[in-house]
Scaffold this active site. Structure first.
Site, PDB file in Angstrom:
ATOM      1  N   HIS A 278     -38.375  27.094  -2.306  1.00 49.16           N
ATOM      2  CA  HIS A 278     -37.871  28.229  -3.052  1.00 49.16           C
ATOM      3  C   HIS A 278     -38.131  28.105  -4.565  1.00 49.16           C
ATOM      4  O   HIS A 278     -38.110  29.099  -5.284  1.00 49.16           O
ATOM      5  CB  HIS A 278     -36.388  28.296  -2.683  1.00 49.16           C
ATOM      6  CG  HIS A 278     -35.385  28.914  -3.508  1.00 49.16           C
ATOM      7  ND1 HIS A 278     -34.143  28.395  -3.752  1.00 49.16           N
ATOM      8  CD2 HIS A 278     -35.422  30.111  -4.153  1.00 49.16           C
ATOM      9  CE1 HIS A 278     -33.438  29.218  -4.485  1.00 49.16           C
ATOM     10  NE2 HIS A 278     -34.186  30.251  -4.745  1.00 49.16           N
TER      11      HIS A 278
ATOM     12  N   HIS B 182     -36.668  19.253  -2.382  1.00 49.39           N
ATOM     13  CA  HIS B 182     -36.301  20.338  -3.291  1.00 49.39           C
ATOM     14  C   HIS B 182     -35.215  19.817  -4.232  1.00 49.39           C
ATOM     15  O   HIS B 182     -34.294  19.124  -3.797  1.00 49.39           O
ATOM     16  CB  HIS B 182     -35.790  21.493  -2.416  1.00 49.39           C
ATOM     17  CG  HIS B 182     -35.367  22.735  -3.095  1.00 49.39           C
ATOM     18  ND1 HIS B 182     -35.718  23.076  -4.372  1.00 49.39           N
ATOM     19  CD2 HIS B 182     -34.589  23.775  -2.645  1.00 49.39           C
ATOM     20  CE1 HIS B 182     -35.189  24.246  -4.682  1.00 49.39           C
ATOM     21  NE2 HIS B 182     -34.503  24.682  -3.649  1.00 49.39           N
TER      22      HIS B 182
ATOM     23  N   TYR C  15     -30.075  35.911   4.617  1.00 49.70           N
ATOM     24  CA  TYR C  15     -30.518  34.752   3.830  1.00 49.70           C
ATOM     25  C   TYR C  15     -31.963  34.986   3.350  1.00 49.70           C
ATOM     26  O   TYR C  15     -32.291  34.805   2.180  1.00 49.70           O
ATOM     27  CB  TYR C  15     -30.426  33.516   4.721  1.00 49.70           C
ATOM     28  CG  TYR C  15     -30.971  32.230   4.157  1.00 49.70           C
ATOM     29  CD1 TYR C  15     -30.139  31.307   3.518  1.00 49.70           C
ATOM     30  CD2 TYR C  15     -32.325  31.907   4.279  1.00 49.70           C
ATOM     31  CE1 TYR C  15     -30.639  30.121   3.015  1.00 49.70           C
ATOM     32  CE2 TYR C  15     -32.830  30.720   3.786  1.00 49.70           C
ATOM     33  CZ  TYR C  15     -31.977  29.829   3.154  1.00 49.70           C
ATOM     34  OH  TYR C  15     -32.480  28.662   2.668  1.00 49.70           O
TER      35      TYR C  15
ATOM     36  N   ASP D  58     -27.826  21.987  -4.459  1.00 48.22           N
ATOM     37  CA  ASP D  58     -27.192  21.927  -3.127  1.00 48.22           C
ATOM     38  C   ASP D  58     -27.795  20.788  -2.286  1.00 48.22           C
ATOM     39  O   ASP D  58     -27.184  20.334  -1.322  1.00 48.22           O
ATOM     40  CB  ASP D  58     -27.260  23.274  -2.377  1.00 48.22           C
ATOM     41  CG  ASP D  58     -28.615  23.939  -2.396  1.00 48.22           C
ATOM     42  OD1 ASP D  58     -29.437  23.598  -3.253  1.00 48.22           O
ATOM     43  OD2 ASP D  58     -28.854  24.815  -1.541  1.00 48.22           O
TER      44      ASP D  58
ATOM     45  N   HIS E  10     -24.963  31.642  -2.975  1.00 51.07           N
ATOM     46  CA  HIS E  10     -26.008  32.347  -3.721  1.00 51.07           C
ATOM     47  C   HIS E  10     -25.819  33.871  -3.650  1.00 51.07           C
ATOM     48  O   HIS E  10     -26.802  34.602  -3.624  1.00 51.07           O
ATOM     49  CB  HIS E  10     -27.394  32.048  -3.133  1.00 51.07           C
ATOM     50  CG  HIS E  10     -27.979  30.719  -3.495  1.00 51.07           C
ATOM     51  ND1 HIS E  10     -27.239  29.614  -3.725  1.00 51.07           N
ATOM     52  CD2 HIS E  10     -29.272  30.335  -3.651  1.00 51.07           C
ATOM     53  CE1 HIS E  10     -28.042  28.593  -4.009  1.00 51.07           C
ATOM     54  NE2 HIS E  10     -29.272  29.000  -3.969  1.00 51.07           N
TER      55      HIS E  10
ATOM     56  N   ASP F   7     -35.464  24.948   2.366  1.00 55.83           N
ATOM     57  CA  ASP F   7     -34.773  26.250   2.453  1.00 55.83           C
ATOM     58  C   ASP F   7     -35.438  27.223   3.433  1.00 55.83           C
ATOM     59  O   ASP F   7     -34.780  28.143   3.952  1.00 55.83           O
ATOM     60  CB  ASP F   7     -34.744  26.916   1.078  1.00 55.83           C
ATOM     61  CG  ASP F   7     -33.756  26.261   0.125  1.00 55.83           C
ATOM     62  OD1 ASP F   7     -32.854  25.555   0.589  1.00 55.83           O
ATOM     63  OD2 ASP F   7     -33.909  26.467  -1.094  1.00 55.83           O
TER      64      ASP F   7
ATOM     65  N   GLU G 164     -33.011  21.595  -6.065  1.00 56.42           N
ATOM     66  CA  GLU G 164     -31.827  22.426  -6.331  1.00 56.42           C
ATOM     67  C   GLU G 164     -30.549  21.635  -5.988  1.00 56.42           C
ATOM     68  O   GLU G 164     -30.525  20.870  -5.017  1.00 56.42           O
ATOM     69  CB  GLU G 164     -31.903  23.743  -5.542  1.00 56.42           C
ATOM     70  CG  GLU G 164     -30.879  24.735  -6.068  1.00 56.42           C
ATOM     71  CD  GLU G 164     -31.125  26.185  -5.668  1.00 56.42           C
ATOM     72  OE1 GLU G 164     -32.033  26.455  -4.865  1.00 56.42           O
ATOM     73  OE2 GLU G 164     -30.374  27.043  -6.180  1.00 56.42           O
TER      74      GLU G 164
ATOM     75  N   HIS H  62     -30.550  24.563   5.674  1.00 60.70           N
ATOM     76  CA  HIS H  62     -29.308  25.322   5.852  1.00 60.70           C
ATOM     77  C   HIS H  62     -29.278  25.912   7.251  1.00 60.70           C
ATOM     78  O   HIS H  62     -30.256  26.548   7.686  1.00 60.70           O
ATOM     79  CB  HIS H  62     -29.213  26.462   4.832  1.00 60.70           C
ATOM     80  CG  HIS H  62     -29.221  25.987   3.406  1.00 60.70           C
ATOM     81  ND1 HIS H  62     -28.191  25.255   2.862  1.00 60.70           N
ATOM     82  CD2 HIS H  62     -30.140  26.125   2.420  1.00 60.70           C
ATOM     83  CE1 HIS H  62     -28.482  24.968   1.595  1.00 60.70           C
ATOM     84  NE2 HIS H  62     -29.652  25.487   1.318  1.00 60.70           N
TER      85      HIS H  62
HETATM   86 FE1  FEO Z   1     -33.051  26.355  -3.001  1.00 60.86          FE
HETATM   87 FE2  FEO Z   1     -30.860  25.191  -0.637  1.00 60.86          FE
HETATM   88  O1  FEO Z   1     -31.653  25.330  -2.323  1.00 60.86           O
END
Ligand code: FEO
Length: 391
Positions: free
Chosen positions: A142, A77, A187, A81, A23, A161, A79, A218
């Protein structure tokens, strides 16, 4: 590979040792896509992983459970990933129940996920054997569809996240990573500082939950939950110190000399100063730049003149800084050859990021003279004094 975190709770995610940019965030020590397994007679997965790692992921899961027998996939989430491997997972196990918010279901379906959905909302619970999972809606942390999962009893929070850091630690223990705060800060600055209003609401919710362990999506797991909550609270409320950030672009060294003279002036007051030259869009320091901006009370912006305007790469920096507006003091400086005016344009950029210029910009033709550099030193000293005087 898997890591036991508590009785019946395991990390089964992916270490992406080769990841260097995530990102736009520099990840010098790689990054992770965390997935957790709750196992107590039956099994539930909390979040999946990035699709290119699907085979490795199934290998990790298989050390503990038959992936075709997992009953629930909880999607905090949407997204990619965390979600891009869901289609492959459903192909392997079409009986799996996908547990998520209504908005998340909408997002996943638009991404082509088909399967058995269980839609949940704030406060709903799910039994996995004797364990109880509670769902907490966390919009804009997020994305708008986000929820968190809380394992009651053990008091383990899975906030996706939030509280993440992109760094690989093979034991998954945040407390053993010497520079964990630097990873967590860059981050936070890049992903969450622009969403600070939602973050503050989320932090209040976390305090109410009083988790004993925090398992983000993460980076490593936090057992020292007070430390990461304190850091996030500080970054979200009052991150500024007596610090000046100097951002500039230079090709032939003239603006560079001005930046260093301003820094000398700031330093003479005892205030902290950071210089960041922006000349290359492939630069990996964008998230650090945002973290520096977050911690500064003043920003000095400098540019050479290109076709009557600001160096384009510097405009990328100010576009990013628009995301993390906070009232600061501003100073522009620059060099021109054919026609003056670049500092007026820089002042407009400073106003757009709410770093209000406190004086007219310092502009030189071609190369700064010793008198020009002295003017830069004096402006830097004044900037240092002003940030020290700002509470
Ligand atoms: Fe908002 Fe780890 O994705």
């Amino acid at each position: 590979m898997s890591i036991k975190l508590s009785e019946g709770v395991y990390w089964v995610g992916i270490f992406d040792w080769k990841l260097r940019i995530f990102h736009g965030i520099a990840t010098p020590k790689g990054g992770t896509y965390n997935s957790y397994l709750i196992k107590d007679g039956e099994a539930a997965i909390i979040d999946a992983v990035y699709e290119p790692f699907f085979d490795e992921y199934i290998g990790n899961l298989s050390t503990l459970v038959d992936p075709t027998k997992v009953r629930y996939l909880i999607v905090n989430h949407a997204e990619p990933d965390h979600s891009s491997s869901i289609k492959s997972l459903v192909s392997l196990n079409n009986e799996i129940n996908i547990v998520c918010t209504a908005r998340c279901k909408e997002f996943l379906e638009k991404m082509g996920v088909q399967g058995k959905f269980i839609v949940v909302k704030e406060g709903d619970t799910l039994k996995v054997g004797s364990k109880t999972l509670r769902f907490i809606e966390a919009p804009m942390l997020h994305w708008p569809e986000v929820m968190w999962t809380f394992l009651e009893g053990e008091r383990i929070l899975f906030p996706c996240d939030v509280f993440g850091a992109q760094v690989v630690e093979s034991t998954m223990r945040a407390e053993v990573v010497g520079d964990i705060e630097a990873h967590a800060k860059r981050y936070y600055a890049f992903i969450f500082r622009p969403l600070v209003a939602a973050v503050l609401k989320g932090l209040d919710k976390v305090e109410g939950l009083a988790p004993a362990m925090i398992c983000p999506s993460h980076g490593p797991v936090w057992r020292d939950v007070a430390r990461i909550q304190r850091l996030w609270r500080e970054w979200s409320t009052k991150p500024e110190g007596d610090k000046v950030l100097i951002i500039y672009s230079s090709i032939w060294g003239d603006v560079d000399k001005m930046a260093r003279a301003i820094a000398d002036g700031v330093q003479s007051t005892g205030a902290q100063v950071v210089i960041r030259e922006v000349g290359d869009l492939s630069w990996s320091g964008w998230a650090d730049l945002l973290a520096d901006a977050m911690e500064s009370k003043a920003i000095a912006l400098g540019s050479l003149t290109v076709l009557g305007g600001i160096f384009p790469q510097l405009l990328y920096a100010t576009m990013l800084l628009r995301l993390v507006k906070a009232k600061k003091i501003g100073l522009s400086f620059g060099a021109y050859g054919w026609g003056p005016g670049v500092t007026k344009k820089l002042d407009e950029e400073l106003k757009a990021i709410e770093a209000m210029p406190y004086r007219e910009g310092i502009e030189v033709r071609f190369t700064p003279t010793e008198r020009d550099l002295q003017l830069c030193r004096e402006a830097g000293r004044e900037l240092g004094e002003r940030v020290k005087g700002v509470s």
